[in-house]
Every structure is written in structure tokens, then in C-alpha cells.
Write an enzyme that holds these catalytic residues in place. Structure first.
Site, mmCIF file in Angstrom:
data_model
loop_
_atom_site.group_PDB
_atom_site.id
_atom_site.type_symbol
_atom_site.label_atom_id
_atom_site.label_comp_id
_atom_site.label_asym_id
_atom_site.label_seq_id
_atom_site.Cartn_x
_atom_site.Cartn_y
_atom_site.Cartn_z
ATOM 1 N N GLU A 1 -9.445 -1.910 5.437
ATOM 2 C CA GLU A 1 -10.124 -1.623 6.551
ATOM 3 C C GLU A 1 -11.346 -2.521 6.794
ATOM 4 O O GLU A 1 -11.996 -3.113 5.996
ATOM 5 C CB GLU A 1 -10.530 0.027 6.666
ATOM 6 N N HIS B 1 -7.122 -4.543 10.261
ATOM 7 C CA HIS B 1 -6.787 -4.461 8.574
ATOM 8 C C HIS B 1 -5.616 -5.086 8.191
ATOM 9 O O HIS B 1 -4.624 -5.213 9.152
ATOM 10 C CB HIS B 1 -6.825 -2.903 8.355
ATOM 11 N N ASP C 1 0.807 -0.991 0.129
ATOM 12 C CA ASP C 1 0.145 0.024 -0.116
ATOM 13 C C ASP C 1 1.032 1.367 0.009
ATOM 14 O O ASP C 1 2.085 1.118 0.260
ATOM 15 C CB ASP C 1 -0.968 0.035 1.301
ATOM 16 N N ASN D 1 -7.209 -2.302 14.353
ATOM 17 C CA ASN D 1 -8.751 -2.488 13.968
ATOM 18 C C ASN D 1 -8.868 -3.688 13.154
ATOM 19 O O ASN D 1 -10.119 -3.990 12.376
ATOM 20 C CB ASN D 1 -9.274 -1.444 13.158
HETATM 21 C C1 GLP Z 1 -0.163 0.184 8.612
HETATM 22 C C2 GLP Z 1 -0.090 -0.590 7.102
HETATM 23 C C3 GLP Z 1 -0.195 -2.049 7.531
HETATM 24 C C4 GLP Z 1 0.603 -2.463 8.722
HETATM 25 C C5 GLP Z 1 -0.314 -1.885 9.683
HETATM 26 C C6 GLP Z 1 0.331 -2.149 11.311
HETATM 27 O O1 GLP Z 1 -0.927 1.441 8.711
HETATM 28 N N1 GLP Z 1 -0.806 -0.335 6.138
HETATM 29 O O2 GLP Z 1 0.386 -2.769 6.371
HETATM 30 O O3 GLP Z 1 0.624 -3.849 8.934
HETATM 31 O O4 GLP Z 1 -0.678 -0.571 9.668
HETATM 32 O O5 GLP Z 1 1.345 -1.140 11.686
HETATM 33 P P1 GLP Z 1 2.157 -1.615 12.833
HETATM 34 O O6 GLP Z 1 3.089 -2.405 12.507
HETATM 35 O O7 GLP Z 1 2.928 0.061 12.999
HETATM 36 O O8 GLP Z 1 1.259 -1.758 14.066
#
Ligand code: GLP
Length: 242
Positions: free
Chosen positions: A144, A139, A68, A137
Site C-alpha cells: 500500500e 499498490h 499475496d 491507490n
Molecule cells: C488487488 C491485488 C493486486 C491487484 C489489484 C488490482 O487487490 N492485491 O494484486 O493487482 O488489487 O485489482 P483489479 O485488477 O481488480 O483492479
């Protein structure tokens, strides 16, 4: 079904995943990797870069597709996922720039960019090994809650909860409203998947999503995947049945 492997801490988990990915690259130097971003992956990419260098394994022929990117952020923007990838992985190894892919958040036609990204993944033969992190959440990528299990790469609106959580990554705490993300159906076509979940704040959503496939908890789609493994630390796994 999803296999579960539990680790005492992040160091142990990172080394395990770095070893597994290195092994896969040795087996297939032209492997197509699906890559995630987020804090979880910083020590993992660090361990992976160290391991590949130590074992003198080249990443030159490896193909990568990131999950992404934020809409509106150029790749040189400090908070873009493109910048993150350069900083934490690409700059440390001999990846070939034309083989590393990430959606462009500044494309004039974002819908066309998303469609083309999906096409590029298919042209590469799909993802061999997909790495995933988990949002609080539920995702994966930026799919989402409420995302269709049949979704493809597309432009999405970010949840308020996601924006609040990721605000710390932005100097002005101003998180873009939209992103381009690889879809859940595309992720599900990956031949092998590792989902990495760490930290106590993800314990609840993790145990909820492991109950049954539910579009309100996007990662639960992985329960239908034939070759997916959850790598979890003791904190995130504290509510899982032994
Ligand atoms: C993000 C990304 C995800 C990631 C998730 C968890 O914003 N789009 O690909 O896995 O949120 O992030 P974190 O590892 O900082 O908790």
C-alpha cells in the site's frame, strides 16, 4: 525506465500477454512466474490457458509464486486469492500443485509464513517473469502507499480504500484487515516485469506514478527496474503523454 505498450482494448492486451508468457514458457519450461490476481487478470488467464492448450505447451514444470493472500481466509474460501487462482488458471492446465505457491493466510505464525515465503522464492532462484496489476491507490501486490521500496514479504494492514474497492468480492462485503504480500524489493529482483493497467479509474494514479519514484505511489518503484513493461489500454493511458 519502463517501456509502454498501448492497446485498444482488453481483448487485444490479453492476447498479447498470453502470447508473451506462452513464448517464455516454451523457451524455459521451468520458468519461475510471479502471478497477480484481481479483475484485470481474469481475461488474461483465460487467454493464457487457451493459448497453452492450443499450442500444446505443458505447464507441468512451471513454478509459480502468487503475490499475496488475505489473512484469515483458507484456500477453500471463495474470496481467497488461492480460490481465484484455482478457478481461473490452475484448474485449466497441468500445473503441478507442489510447484504453485501462494502465502497461507491461515498460518498460525503469519510472520514466519511471510519469512518462509520469501525464502522459498530465493530458493527457487528468484522470479523470472513477474505479472503485476495496479490498485487504484497505486499498490502492487498489497504494498500500500507508504510501503518502503526495500520491503520484503510481510504481513500488512490494508488501506480503507483497498477494502472498499475489494468489498464486492466478498458475499458479506467484509474484507479482512490484513494480508501477506511479497515486498517491493522482492518484486524488483524479478528479471522481467509486466505491469497491466486498464480502465479509466486508474488513469490518474498511473500518470502520477510515472513521474518519479515515490513511496506514496508504490508501483513507481518500477521506474528503477531495468526490464519492465507497462501494458495499458486506451482508457487507463488517456493522461499519458504521446
Ligand atoms: C488487488 C491485488 C493486486 C491487484 C489489484 C488490482 O487487490 N492485491 O494484486 O493487482 O488489487 O485489482 P483489479 O485488477 O481488480 O483492479
Amino acid at each position: 525506465m519502463i517501456d509502454i505498450v498501448t492497446f485498444q482494448d482488453m481483448g487485444e492486451l490479453s492476447q498479447y500477454l498470453a502470447d508473451s508468457v506462452t513464448e517464455e514458457i516454451v523457451k524455459n519450461p521451468e520458468i519461475v512466474l510471479g502471478l497477480a490476481t484481481g479483475k484485470t487478470f481474469i481475461p488474461i488467464y483465460d487467454a493464457l490457458a487457451r493459448e497453452l492448450v492450443a499450442q500444446e505447451v505443458s505447464a507441468e514444470k512451471v513454478v509459480t509464486f502468487n503475490l499475496d493472500e488475505y489473512v484469515g481466509l483458507a484456500s477453500a474460501h471463495k474470496s481467497s486469492f488461492s480460490f481465484y487462482m484455482y478457478e481461473h488458471l490452475w484448474s485449466k492446465l497441468d500445473f503441478t500443485p507442489s510447484r504453485t505457491h501462494i502465502p497461507s493466510g491461515t498460518a498460525v505464525n503469519l510472520e514466519a509464513e511471510a519469512k518462509n515465503y520469501e525464502r522459498l522464492i530465493q530458493l527457487a532462484g528468484g522470479i523470472d517473469l513477474q505479472l503485476l496489476g495496479l490498485g487504484v491507490n497505486g499498490h502492487i501486490g498489497f504494498n500500500e502507499p507508504g510501503s518502503s521500496f526495500q520491503s520484503m514479504t510481510r504481513v500488512v494492514e490494508l488501506d480503507e480504500s483497498t477494502k472498499n474497492r475489494n468489498a464486492a468480492d466478498f458475499d458479506d462485503r467484509n474484507v479482512p484487515d490484513r494480508a501477506i504480500t511479497v515486498g517491493l524489493e522482492t518484486i524488483m529482483k524479478s528479471r522481467k516485469i509486466f505491469l497491466v493497467v486498464t480502465g479509466q479509474e486508474k488513469a490518474e494514479i498511473l500518470s502520477k506514478g510515472l513521474e518519479k519514484p515515490d513511496e506514496n505511489v508504490p508501483f513507481s518503484v518500477l521506474l528503477n527496474h531495468p526490464n519492465s513493461t507497462l501494458l495499458v489500454d486506451a482508457q487507463a493511458g488517456r493522461l499519458l503523454k504521446k
